[in-house]
Scaffold this motif. Structure first.
Motif, PDB file in Angstrom:
ATOM      1  N   PRO A   1     -19.022  71.817 111.673  1.00 42.22           N
ATOM      2  CA  PRO A   1     -18.244  70.586 111.821  1.00 42.22           C
ATOM      3  C   PRO A   1     -19.064  69.315 111.673  1.00 42.22           C
ATOM      4  O   PRO A   1     -18.515  68.243 111.527  1.00 42.22           O
ATOM      5  CB  PRO A   1     -17.657  70.684 113.229  1.00 42.22           C
ATOM      6  N   LEU A   2     -20.399  69.419 111.717  1.00 41.41           N
ATOM      7  CA  LEU A   2     -21.194  68.213 111.479  1.00 41.41           C
ATOM      8  C   LEU A   2     -21.418  67.997 109.997  1.00 41.41           C
ATOM      9  O   LEU A   2     -21.299  66.887 109.490  1.00 41.41           O
ATOM     10  CB  LEU A   2     -22.543  68.352 112.194  1.00 41.41           C
ATOM     11  N   SER A   3     -21.731  69.070 109.296  1.00 36.40           N
ATOM     12  CA  SER A   3     -22.099  68.852 107.899  1.00 36.40           C
ATOM     13  C   SER A   3     -20.895  68.776 106.986  1.00 36.40           C
ATOM     14  O   SER A   3     -20.984  68.217 105.902  1.00 36.40           O
ATOM     15  CB  SER A   3     -23.051  69.944 107.430  1.00 36.40           C
ATOM     16  N   ALA A   4     -19.740  69.335 107.408  1.00 33.74           N
ATOM     17  CA  ALA A   4     -18.582  69.307 106.509  1.00 33.74           C
ATOM     18  C   ALA A   4     -18.099  67.897 106.203  1.00 33.74           C
ATOM     19  O   ALA A   4     -17.875  67.583 105.031  1.00 33.74           O
ATOM     20  CB  ALA A   4     -17.457  70.162 107.078  1.00 33.74           C
ATOM     21  N   PRO A   5     -17.914  67.010 107.222  1.00 39.43           N
ATOM     22  CA  PRO A   5     -17.477  65.654 106.858  1.00 39.43           C
ATOM     23  C   PRO A   5     -18.485  64.941 105.972  1.00 39.43           C
ATOM     24  O   PRO A   5     -18.116  64.222 105.048  1.00 39.43           O
ATOM     25  CB  PRO A   5     -17.327  64.925 108.193  1.00 39.43           C
ATOM     26  N   LEU A   6     -19.786  65.139 106.250  1.00 35.97           N
ATOM     27  CA  LEU A   6     -20.800  64.479 105.426  1.00 35.97           C
ATOM     28  C   LEU A   6     -20.749  64.999 104.004  1.00 35.97           C
ATOM     29  O   LEU A   6     -20.920  64.245 103.043  1.00 35.97           O
ATOM     30  CB  LEU A   6     -22.188  64.711 106.030  1.00 35.97           C
ATOM     31  N   LEU A   7     -20.488  66.301 103.866  1.00 34.48           N
ATOM     32  CA  LEU A   7     -20.383  66.873 102.532  1.00 34.48           C
ATOM     33  C   LEU A   7     -19.197  66.306 101.784  1.00 34.48           C
ATOM     34  O   LEU A   7     -19.298  65.947 100.599  1.00 34.48           O
ATOM     35  CB  LEU A   7     -20.222  68.385 102.694  1.00 34.48           C
ATOM     36  N   VAL A   8     -18.075  66.186 102.501  1.00 39.32           N
ATOM     37  CA  VAL A   8     -16.881  65.639 101.847  1.00 39.32           C
ATOM     38  C   VAL A   8     -17.127  64.201 101.444  1.00 39.32           C
ATOM     39  O   VAL A   8     -16.739  63.764 100.349  1.00 39.32           O
ATOM     40  CB  VAL A   8     -15.672  65.747 102.791  1.00 39.32           C
ATOM     41  N   LEU A   9     -17.847  63.456 102.317  1.00 44.95           N
ATOM     42  CA  LEU A   9     -18.175  62.073 101.979  1.00 44.95           C
ATOM     43  C   LEU A   9     -19.029  62.013 100.720  1.00 44.95           C
ATOM     44  O   LEU A   9     -18.795  61.202  99.817  1.00 44.95           O
ATOM     45  CB  LEU A   9     -18.922  61.439 103.159  1.00 44.95           C
ATOM     46  N   THR A  10     -20.034  62.914 100.651  1.00 47.46           N
ATOM     47  CA  THR A  10     -20.910  62.912  99.484  1.00 47.46           C
ATOM     48  C   THR A  10     -20.131  63.180  98.211  1.00 47.46           C
ATOM     49  O   THR A  10     -20.269  62.467  97.211  1.00 47.46           O
ATOM     50  CB  THR A  10     -21.987  63.999  99.649  1.00 47.46           C
ATOM     51  N   THR A  11     -19.299  64.234  98.243  1.00 50.21           N
ATOM     52  CA  THR A  11     -18.588  64.561  97.011  1.00 50.21           C
ATOM     53  C   THR A  11     -17.529  63.519  96.691  1.00 50.21           C
ATOM     54  O   THR A  11     -17.211  63.281  95.528  1.00 50.21           O
ATOM     55  CB  THR A  11     -17.925  65.934  97.119  1.00 50.21           C
ATOM     56  N   TRP A  12     -16.984  62.867  97.724  1.00 48.23           N
ATOM     57  CA  TRP A  12     -15.989  61.822  97.458  1.00 48.23           C
ATOM     58  C   TRP A  12     -16.642  60.624  96.799  1.00 48.23           C
ATOM     59  O   TRP A  12     -16.046  59.941  95.980  1.00 48.23           O
ATOM     60  CB  TRP A  12     -15.347  61.424  98.781  1.00 48.23           C
ATOM     61  N   LEU A  13     -17.909  60.364  97.166  1.00 43.77           N
ATOM     62  CA  LEU A  13     -18.526  59.150  96.664  1.00 43.77           C
ATOM     63  C   LEU A  13     -18.971  59.246  95.217  1.00 43.77           C
ATOM     64  O   LEU A  13     -19.113  58.222  94.566  1.00 43.77           O
ATOM     65  CB  LEU A  13     -19.737  58.789  97.515  1.00 43.77           C
ATOM     66  N   LEU A  14     -19.178  60.465  94.692  1.00 46.53           N
ATOM     67  CA  LEU A  14     -19.690  60.519  93.317  1.00 46.53           C
ATOM     68  C   LEU A  14     -18.714  59.920  92.310  1.00 46.53           C
ATOM     69  O   LEU A  14     -19.105  59.089  91.495  1.00 46.53           O
ATOM     70  CB  LEU A  14     -20.063  61.957  92.932  1.00 46.53           C
TER      71      LEU A  14
END
Lengths: 346, 459
Positions: B60-73
């Motif tokens: 649950p910590l890395s999933a939002p950050l991952l979604v943020l990363t892929t959303w930002l590309l």
């Protein structure tokens, strides 16, 4: 030079190193070193100008002194053990003198003063042979006597070499001197791990040779010996600038390029042997190296004009052919994922 | 996890093989599709993490950050279209390749299980970012900025490598999934104090903490828009994510070792917020505001309570979206006036009213207006720091006030008032820019409806 003569001389250099690496009799090893030294002098003097003569003289004097020290160490070893076999060195004095002699041959601090000056005075191809092939023979002897080397001396020389290699290169614009200081620093890394795990010394040597080969090939291709002339390569061959960027970053030891692998392995080995401050210090001093590599990349690849134009075309007499560049580039930048293969060396 | 990593790697051949008029369309579309795939990771069912393999996991910590990363590309690609339009085709493809490479390393960093693998990829993200800043930045200061960025981060993170290897010697494995169950208290000794320092300094430099923040204004200001976006939104959060992971292994030294860093962060957040009030350069203002928000995250991570971890995670995601949006807005100004000075482009509400609406929303979320997730993050951090020590409420309250002050200062200077006489010939807002702002704002607003997905693993 007459191709036949050149072949004979190169073969002698090759044979000299092979004799050093393959012998088990100390006298043969000394003979191999001398053969190597005498045969490489004409190679260093390929361009017949006073600078090259001065460089070859300096090289000859330091290497001959080192060979003499090596001979004295061999004799002391003979006195104390009665045999010429290269299994281990039986006397601490002999071991220390031998280490110093081999350090002089390699260009470790405090015997590093000849490296920049000799490398600067000779042509790029001779410099290539000097900084890569000539390191193989002394390193192989160090590998073989590594159980009996005095740790203090070797580590001191290693750390000082990394320092000198980093700091000395900061004020340079001549590419050959930069490569010389980079060689001093890398030799320092190799010497540091020699007593703990000599296999990693060989790994570092392998990767260092590949990266240095690549760098020299790229310099030879653009026939540039100063930072200024290297910065004109974007005009003729823009792809070379990208390759220079990748190889320099790899030499600086940045992940994910393969130059990081020896540094990582060395730091791991040193830490496993409970020396923590030493690898931290070594790693931070390697950043000095990275600084002047970055400076090279800035002038070469990272600050290009928006489009190629006709200004500042460099006069080039003939297109030099670069041998083996694609495999070298791959080897010097993409080998990091193969690190688990090091387990075959156990 | 390969279902995200392999498509991201394949974005690189996609760029090189696309036709000239299709590169932006192809890459933006496919990166949006990849971010759609990563949304499925947000479904974290139970208290445990989703373990995909020995090498990749998502909790649950890395999933939002991952979604943020892929959303930002895709957002970065959309934002870069204008300033790259005049470059030759190969340069454009190189730029997109750098972004895709950076994206791959970031995704692998956020999902790595082995801490050494995390370290590699952490350092590997430096190389494409450095190339983006130095090659495509606009002013001569970018050379210095790249050097500062590279060397500050490297000097901080090389001791981390040594520390990780010595921890591996001590505990036998650096696999994160194992460590969370094996965890033992670190014995009390001088060398463990240095171990603590070595582990944390890398992330302190990356966050950045107040005393070590000098690289950030330089790098953010000199980077092109995609560089600024990825720096502010993701690379800073790498530091926060790393700290959240590694503090788990560093007890009980954290109890007393954290004090100097807490003091520096508490003081630093006020200092950097105050500096924002005196900035003339718009991007520099946003950069210092990033330092201030990240100081809150540092405080939260070092206090180590469940609520503070929730606040840190929420604040990271919220700040990522907000700060990236502010950089996009600043870039839309820069593309029109070619200057980052705020007062040269004021009174824009009269000329670009829709953009003014986005400026308003971005400034409001920056100052943590309820009910946005920025507020949730900041509020949780303020509450947990109050429970840690009552006096910090004064500093936190002062920080919230000063944040409001400079956000409004930025808004009023750029949007309100009479416009200057030289900017009445700027181009109107492009649909691309409006889409960019909407795509930043929509997740931000939607998340305030269901913030529990970004509250991390202590929820």
């Amino acid at each position: 030079m007459n191709p036949l003569i050149l072949t004979i001389i190169l073969m002698t250099v090759f044979l000299g190193t092979m004799i050093v690496m393959a012998s088990s009799h100390w006298l043969m090893i000394w003979i191999g070193f001398e053969m190597n030294l005498l045969a490489i002098i004409p190679i260093l003097m390929k361009k017949y100008n006073p600078r090259a003569m001065e460089a070859s003289t300096k090289y000859f004097l330091t290497q001959a002194t080192a060979s003499m020290l090596l001979m004295m160490a061999i004799i002391i070893n003979l006195m104390h053990s009665g045999q010429w076999t290269i299994t281990k060195v039986f006397n601490p004095t002999a071991s220390i003198i031998m280490t110093l002699a081999l350090a002089m041959k390699l260009g470790l601090t405090p015997f590093h003063f000849w490296v920049p000056e000799v490398t600067q005075g000779i042509s790029l191809t001779s410099g290539l042979i000097l900084l890569t092939w000539q390191k193989l023979a002394p390193m192989s002897i160090l590998y073989q006597i590594s159980p009996s080397i005095n740790l203090n001396i070797l580590l001191t020389m290693a750390v000082l070499s990394i320092l000198v290699g980093g700091w000395g290169g900061l004020n340079q614009t001549q590419l050959r001197k930069i490569m010389a200081y980079s060689s001093i620093a890398h030799m320092g890394w190799m010497a540091a791990i020699l007593v703990y795990n000599p296999t990693l010394t060989m790994l570092n040597m392998l990767i260092y040779i590949m990266m240095t080969l690549t760098m020299f090939m790229l310099f030879i291709h653009s026939s540039s010996t100063t930072t200024l002339s290297l910065s004109h390569t974007w005009n003729k061959a823009p792809l070379i600038t990208t390759l220079i960027l990748i190889t320099l970053l790899s030499m600086g030891g940045l992940p994910p390029l393969s130059g990081f692998m020896p540094k990582w392995m060395i730091i791991q080995e040193l830490t496993k042997n409970s020396s923590i401050i030493l690898p931290t210090l070594m790693a931070i001093m390697a950043l000095l190296n990275l600084y002047f590599y970055m400076r090279l990349t800035y002038s070469t690849s990272l600050t290009m004009f928006p489009s190629t134009n006709n200004m500042k075309m460099k006069w080039q007499f003939e297109t030099k052919q670069i041998t083996l560049l694609p495999p070298l580039i791959i080897a010097s930048s993409l080998l990091l994922p193969l690190t688990p293969m090091l387990s075959i060396l156990d | 996890m390969l279902k995200i990593i392999i498509p991201t790697i394949m974005l690189m051949p996609l760029t090189w093989l696309s036709k000239k008029n299709m590169i932006w369309i192809n890459t933006t579309t496919y990166s949006l599709l990849i971010s759609l795939i990563s949304l499925s990771l947000l479904n974290q069912p139970n208290n445990n993490s989703l373990n995909f393999s020995l090498m990749f996991f998502s909790d649950p910590l890395s999933a939002p950050l991952l979604v943020l990363t892929t959303w930002l590309l895709p957002l970065m690609l959309m934002a870069s279209q204008h300033h790259l339009s005049k470059e030759p085709l190969i340069r454009k493809k190189l730029y997109i390749t750098m972004l895709a490479m950076l994206q791959t390393f970031l995704i692998m960093t956020f999902t790595a299980t082995e801490l050494i693998s995390f370290f590699f990829l952490f350092e590997a993200t430096l190389v494409p970012t450095l190339i983006i800043i130095t090659r495509w930045g606009n002013q001569t200061e970018r050379l210095n900025a790249g050097l500062y960025f590279l060397f500050y981060t490297l000097v901080g993170s090389l001791p981390l490598l040594v520390a990780l290897i010595s921890i591996q010697n001590l505990t036998g494995s650096l696999n994160f999934l194992l460590i969370q169950y094996w965890n033992q208290a670190l014995p009390d000794s001088w060398s463990n104090i240095f171990l603590w320092l070595a582990c944390m300094m890398a992330f302190m430099v990356k966050m950045p903490m107040y005393g070590l923040h000098l690289w950030l204004p330089k790098a953010h200001v000199e980077a092109p828009i995609a560089g600024s976006m990825v720096l502010a939104a993701i690379l800073l959060k790498l530091g926060g994510y790393g700290m959240l992971r590694i503090t788990m292994m560093l007890n009980p030294q954290t109890n007393f070792m954290a004090y100097p860093f807490l003091m520096l962060s508490l003081w630093g957040m006020i200092m950097t917020s105050s500096i924002c009030l005196r900035q003339t350069d718009l991007k520099s203002l946003i950069a210092y505001s990033s330092v201030s928000h990240m100081a809150l995250v540092i405080v939260a991570v070092l206090i180590q309570t469940p609520w503070s971890y929730m606040g840190a995670t929420a604040l990271m995601i919220a700040h990522g979206l907000t700060s990236s949006m502010l950089f996009c807005l600043a870039n839309s100004n820069y593309e029109r006036t070619h200057s980052r000075t705020m007062i040269l482009a004021r009174g824009l509400q009269t000329l670009l009213p829709l953009m003014a609406a986005w400026w308003l929303l971005a400034s409001l979320t920056n100052l943590a207006l309820p009910p946005s997730i920025n507020l949730i993050g900041e509020l949780f951090v303020v509450m947990s720091s109050f429970s840690w020590s009552n006096i910090t409420i004064i500093l936190m309250g002062a920080n919230i006030t000063i944040t409001a002050l400079y956000s409004l200062y930025m808004l009023i200077t750029t949007q309100r008032g009479k416009y200057t006489h030289h900017i009445n010939s700027i181009k109107p807002s492009f649909t691309r820019e409006n889409a960019l702002m909407a795509l930043h704002m929509t997740p931000l607003l939607l998340l305030s409806l269901n913030p529990k997905i970004i509250l991390g693993f202590t929820y």
